[in-house]
Design a protein around this motif. Structure first.
Motif, PDB file in Angstrom:
ATOM      1  N   ASP A 167       0.818  -1.218   0.000  1.00  0.00           N
ATOM      2  CA  ASP A 167       0.000   0.000   0.000  1.00  0.00           C
ATOM      3  C   ASP A 167       0.850   1.267   0.000  1.00  0.00           C
ATOM      4  OD1 ASP A 167      -2.241  -1.548  -0.026  1.00  0.00           O
ATOM      5  OD2 ASP A 167      -2.775  -1.234   2.078  1.00  0.00           O
ATOM      6  N   LYS A 168       1.871   1.305   0.864  1.00  0.00           N
ATOM      7  CA  LYS A 168       2.699   2.507   0.971  1.00  0.00           C
ATOM      8  C   LYS A 168       3.502   2.745  -0.293  1.00  0.00           C
ATOM      9  CE  LYS A 168       3.242   2.377   6.029  1.00  0.00           C
ATOM     10  NZ  LYS A 168       2.426   1.174   6.271  1.00  0.00           N
ATOM     11  N   SER A 169       4.032   1.688  -0.879  1.00  0.00           N
ATOM     12  CA  SER A 169       4.828   1.853  -2.084  1.00  0.00           C
ATOM     13  C   SER A 169       3.957   2.215  -3.283  1.00  0.00           C
ATOM     14  CB  SER A 169       5.639   0.591  -2.382  1.00  0.00           C
ATOM     15  OG  SER A 169       4.798  -0.523  -2.580  1.00  0.00           O
ATOM     16  N   VAL A 170       2.734   1.692  -3.334  1.00  0.00           N
ATOM     17  CA  VAL A 170       1.811   2.049  -4.414  1.00  0.00           C
ATOM     18  C   VAL A 170       1.468   3.534  -4.350  1.00  0.00           C
ATOM     19  CG1 VAL A 170      -0.547   1.764  -5.271  1.00  0.00           C
ATOM     20  CG2 VAL A 170       0.824  -0.252  -4.718  1.00  0.00           C
TER      21      VAL A 170
ATOM     22  N   LYS B 287       2.504   6.256  -7.270  1.00  0.00           N
ATOM     23  CA  LYS B 287       1.542   7.109  -7.974  1.00  0.00           C
ATOM     24  C   LYS B 287       1.899   8.589  -7.830  1.00  0.00           C
ATOM     25  CE  LYS B 287      -2.417   3.952  -7.763  1.00  0.00           C
ATOM     26  NZ  LYS B 287      -3.780   3.725  -7.205  1.00  0.00           N
ATOM     27  N   LYS B 288       2.351   8.971  -6.641  1.00  0.00           N
ATOM     28  CA  LYS B 288       2.680  10.379  -6.425  1.00  0.00           C
ATOM     29  C   LYS B 288       3.900  10.792  -7.240  1.00  0.00           C
ATOM     30  CE  LYS B 288       3.035  13.882  -2.842  1.00  0.00           C
ATOM     31  NZ  LYS B 288       2.966  14.198  -1.381  1.00  0.00           N
TER      32      LYS B 288
ATOM     33  N   ILE C 175       7.960   7.221   2.124  1.00  0.00           N
ATOM     34  CA  ILE C 175       7.451   5.885   1.841  1.00  0.00           C
ATOM     35  C   ILE C 175       7.023   5.166   3.116  1.00  0.00           C
ATOM     36  CG2 ILE C 175       9.664   4.679   1.959  1.00  0.00           C
ATOM     37  CD1 ILE C 175       8.739   3.011  -0.464  1.00  0.00           C
ATOM     38  N   GLY C 176       7.555   5.606   4.254  1.00  0.00           N
ATOM     39  CA  GLY C 176       7.185   4.990   5.521  1.00  0.00           C
ATOM     40  C   GLY C 176       7.850   3.634   5.723  1.00  0.00           C
ATOM     41  N   SER C 177       7.644   3.066   6.892  1.00  0.00           N
ATOM     42  CA  SER C 177       8.184   1.744   7.202  1.00  0.00           C
ATOM     43  C   SER C 177       7.114   0.694   6.940  1.00  0.00           C
ATOM     44  CB  SER C 177       8.613   1.675   8.672  1.00  0.00           C
ATOM     45  OG  SER C 177       9.578   2.653   8.964  1.00  0.00           O
TER      46      SER C 177
END
Length: 273
Positions: free
Chosen positions: A26-29, A33-34, A182-184
């Motif tokens: 989810d975070k990488s998607v 997109k951004k 991107i977060g962990s």
């Protein structure tokens, strides 16, 4: 091909496998997109950051691969430490040739760009700089000036640290147009990643053998690092490979062996023996 299934499984977690088989979390998607959206906008400077091992480089390589047919995308996977080396490499990446004369400074490079590019049809190159926190401060400033030339936008990929590096300082932050974190990876991301990896080669039944307690242990061990997760799983299934060949009764259970998981964590230097 090896008859030991765990030989196949462990190799799902090598670097080569990870580059060829990107898993959409989810975070990488959201970050993907951004970044893809910003590439189409008049944005000069973008910082893409996250903790070490969080999947930044994997995502960058995915983006560059998806844009391989475009000639306005440049990716430097290694850092530069002086102005001359950077300007010469940028010249070669754009013009597909070595410069006839030395390109040692920002001023020389911009002069060449003004000569070679048509003012009425100016192309904007998107330059991805991985490990940008390693660039010297003076070179970062020259890159910022390049972004003002109208020929380039730069995407700095930076490890999220607390040591006050140049890309987090106030005077530079004021010039950043966009930032993406991107977060962990959390425990849910981790489960999706492992399930996707194993399902891809029809080993989903192996995923089902992990217990909730083991997933929680893995999550605590890797501390949000995708790199550490791959390392841990490689060592884990390598130990299973050994037991399959030498002591199969040790692993002939309905659930994964927690002691072997702990052994693989020691091997991976995630815990002390």
């Amino acid at each position: 091909m090896s008859s030991n299934r765990y030989t196949i499984i462990k190799n799902l977690f090598t670097e080569d496998s990870n580059e060829n088989e990107y898993i959409h979390l989810d975070k990488s998607v959201a970050a993907y997109k951004k970044i893809m959206n910003l590439i189409e906008k008049p944005v000069k400077l973008i910082v893409f950051y996250g903790k070490p091992g969080g999947g930044k480089t994997f995502l960058l390589k995915k983006i560059v691969k998806d844009l391989k047919d475009r000639d306005d995308i440049i990716f430097f996977s290694y850092p530069f430490f002086n102005e001359s080396e950077f300007m010469s490499s940028l010249y070669e990446a754009i013009f597909k040739e070595e410069p006839k004369d030395k390109v040692e400074t920002y001023e020389q490079f911009v002069k060449i760009c003004n000569t070679k590019f048509d003012e009425n049809n100016k192309k904007i190159f998107t330059v991805f700089l991985d490990e940008a926190q390693l660039y010297p401060e003076i070179l970062i400033e020259k890159i910022r000036l390049l972004s003002d030339s109208g020929f380039f936008r730069f995407i700095f990929t930076v490890r999220k640290t607390d040591n006050g590096d140049i890309l987090t300082k106030d005077y530079f932050q004021a010039r950043i147009w966009e930032s993406i974190d991107i977060g962990s990876i959390d425990i849910n991301d981790m489960r999706v990643y492992l399930e996707s990896k194993l399902q891809a080669k029809k080993f989903d039944y192996q995923f089902l053998k992990f217990t909730d307690e083991q997933f929680e242990l893995i999550s605590r061990l890797i501390k949000g690092s995708l790199t550490m997760l791959n390392k841990l799983m490689f060592n884990f299934f390598e130990l299973y490979e050994y037991f399959e060949e030498n002591q199969p009764t040790v692993i002939s259970t309905d659930t994964m062996n927690t002691k072997i998981l702990e052994m693989s964590a020691i091997r991976s230097e995630l815990i002390n023996a």
